[in-house]
Design a protein around this motif. Sequence first.
Motif, short mmCIF file in Angstrom:
data_model
loop_
_atom_site.label_atom_id
_atom_site.label_comp_id
_atom_site.label_asym_id
_atom_site.label_seq_id
_atom_site.Cartn_x
_atom_site.Cartn_y
_atom_site.Cartn_z
N ARG A 15 0.82 -1.21 0.23
CA ARG A 15 0.10 0.10 0.02
C ARG A 15 0.88 1.22 -0.05
O ARG A 15 1.88 1.29 0.50
CB ARG A 15 -0.81 0.10 1.28
N ALA A 16 0.54 2.24 -0.52
CA ALA A 16 1.05 3.63 -0.50
C ALA A 16 0.42 4.71 0.60
O ALA A 16 -0.71 4.72 0.65
CB ALA A 16 0.72 4.25 -1.87
N GLY A 17 1.39 5.33 1.46
CA GLY A 17 0.77 6.13 2.08
C GLY A 17 0.48 7.62 1.70
O GLY A 17 1.08 7.78 0.63
N PRO A 18 -0.17 8.22 2.39
CA PRO A 18 -0.40 9.65 2.06
C PRO A 18 0.83 10.67 1.95
O PRO A 18 1.70 10.43 2.76
CB PRO A 18 -1.68 10.19 2.67
N PRO A 19 0.79 11.71 1.46
CA PRO A 19 2.02 12.66 1.49
C PRO A 19 2.50 13.00 3.05
O PRO A 19 3.64 13.37 3.21
CB PRO A 19 1.48 13.94 0.65
N GLU A 20 1.30 13.24 3.93
CA GLU A 20 1.61 13.62 5.14
C GLU A 20 2.49 12.54 5.86
O GLU A 20 3.25 12.88 7.20
CB GLU A 20 0.39 14.02 6.09
N LYS A 21 2.28 11.27 5.42
CA LYS A 21 3.23 10.28 6.24
C LYS A 21 4.59 10.93 6.58
O LYS A 21 5.19 10.59 7.64
CB LYS A 21 3.24 8.99 5.39
N GLU A 22 5.61 11.26 5.61
CA GLU A 22 6.75 11.53 5.60
C GLU A 22 6.99 12.81 6.68
O GLU A 22 7.91 12.89 7.24
CB GLU A 22 7.52 11.93 4.43
N LYS A 23 6.06 13.81 6.29
CA LYS A 23 6.02 14.94 7.40
C LYS A 23 6.03 14.61 8.86
O LYS A 23 6.55 15.25 9.86
CB LYS A 23 5.01 15.60 6.81
N MET A 24 5.32 13.57 9.17
CA MET A 24 5.19 13.07 10.46
C MET A 24 5.78 11.79 10.87
O MET A 24 6.01 11.66 11.87
CB MET A 24 3.66 12.58 10.60
N HIS B 42 9.33 5.96 15.59
CA HIS B 42 10.07 5.38 14.47
C HIS B 42 11.62 5.48 14.74
O HIS B 42 11.94 6.26 15.47
CB HIS B 42 9.74 6.32 13.30
N HIS B 43 12.51 4.72 13.81
CA HIS B 43 13.58 5.01 14.07
C HIS B 43 14.25 6.33 13.46
O HIS B 43 13.46 7.08 12.70
CB HIS B 43 14.50 3.69 13.01
N ASN B 44 15.40 6.51 13.68
CA ASN B 44 16.04 7.95 13.05
C ASN B 44 16.98 7.68 11.84
O ASN B 44 17.72 8.79 11.50
CB ASN B 44 16.86 8.41 14.22
N TYR B 45 16.83 6.66 11.07
CA TYR B 45 17.42 6.49 10.09
C TYR B 45 17.20 7.56 8.81
O TYR B 45 16.01 7.72 8.97
CB TYR B 45 17.58 5.04 9.40
N ALA B 46 17.91 7.89 8.12
CA ALA B 46 17.61 8.63 6.90
C ALA B 46 18.28 8.32 5.68
O ALA B 46 19.36 7.77 5.79
CB ALA B 46 17.64 10.13 7.14
N GLY B 47 17.90 8.63 4.46
CA GLY B 47 18.66 8.43 3.17
C GLY B 47 19.01 7.05 2.91
O GLY B 47 18.11 6.15 2.96
N LYS B 48 20.14 6.71 2.51
CA LYS B 48 20.77 5.38 2.10
C LYS B 48 20.73 4.54 3.14
O LYS B 48 20.39 3.38 3.22
CB LYS B 48 22.22 5.53 1.48
N GLU B 49 20.91 5.05 4.49
CA GLU B 49 20.77 4.21 5.72
C GLU B 49 19.59 3.61 5.98
O GLU B 49 19.10 2.48 6.36
CB GLU B 49 21.34 5.02 6.92
N ARG B 50 18.41 4.48 5.64
CA ARG B 50 17.06 4.06 5.84
C ARG B 50 16.87 3.10 4.89
O ARG B 50 16.15 1.99 5.31
CB ARG B 50 16.15 5.32 5.78
#
Length: 274
Positions: free
Chosen positions: A80-89, A101-109
């Motif tokens: 399933r695809a989440g709404p745009p606000e998913k990443e904002k929150m 949630h974990h604190n990984y970002a970018g390639k690490e995530r």
Amino acid sequence: MSESVTDSGHDTTSLTESSLSGGLIPPLTSSNKIAEKSNPFQTDGDILPQLPSHKFRYSVWHDLRETCLRGDQLHAPRVRAGPPEKEKMFFKIEQEGIPIHHNYAGKERLHHSNQQENWERARVVNLSYQELQDDYQRRNMLRILSRCGMAHTINLSQNTLYYLGKMTFPSCLHININDNYLKSFLGFPTLPKVESITAKNNAISDIRGLHRLQGTPLQELDLRGNPLAFNMGYRNMVFHALPNLRVLDGIPRMPSDEVAVDYVEDKEGKCNIL
């Protein structure tokens, strides 16, 4: 992978002050009476609280801070695809002051997600009833399937799939592709070790690509509900093309199926009995 749906609360009719009684009473109007009947659990002046799980409504299991679950352990994951606000929150949602949630970002995530999904080690894959209605779901379905090299049992039924010809499942012994839109055997994935295929209720109307199953250890094939199954000499053609086949449409090979049939598969995939 899986995105849950939102769960919103409902506003109730608030109390208003009456100049007649000097107290708080609900206004006695017909619209309020209808509202009361439509939701008998509402209490004047109250707002239904959000469920405890509301904060997880956009969470994917491998995005949670504390999880040991891997994709190969899931019985029926959803794409399933989440709404745009998913990443904002994503980094803002907390539980008792701790981010969920974990604190990984970018390639690490991305690396973390791939490790947790772990589709390469899945032995049984059930991706049925996905209701694939948009490109995001279709792209991610194919991405997941491309990693299922060790799966011996795969269920892809009820997915509105048109073509799987570019997929290869090197370890698959049993596959269910019932109730899709496959038009010919050319749309089947490559299945070098397959022993049973159930492909009921698709749109297979001719034998194009049936030769792709030659040389496999295929023992059982179910094509009920396909236009091909209503053709004259259908069983003879299939058994002739697949000498190792033992059961077709749930019926074991019979002496009448052994009658020699000469046929030519033309460019349009039609079988001409000679």
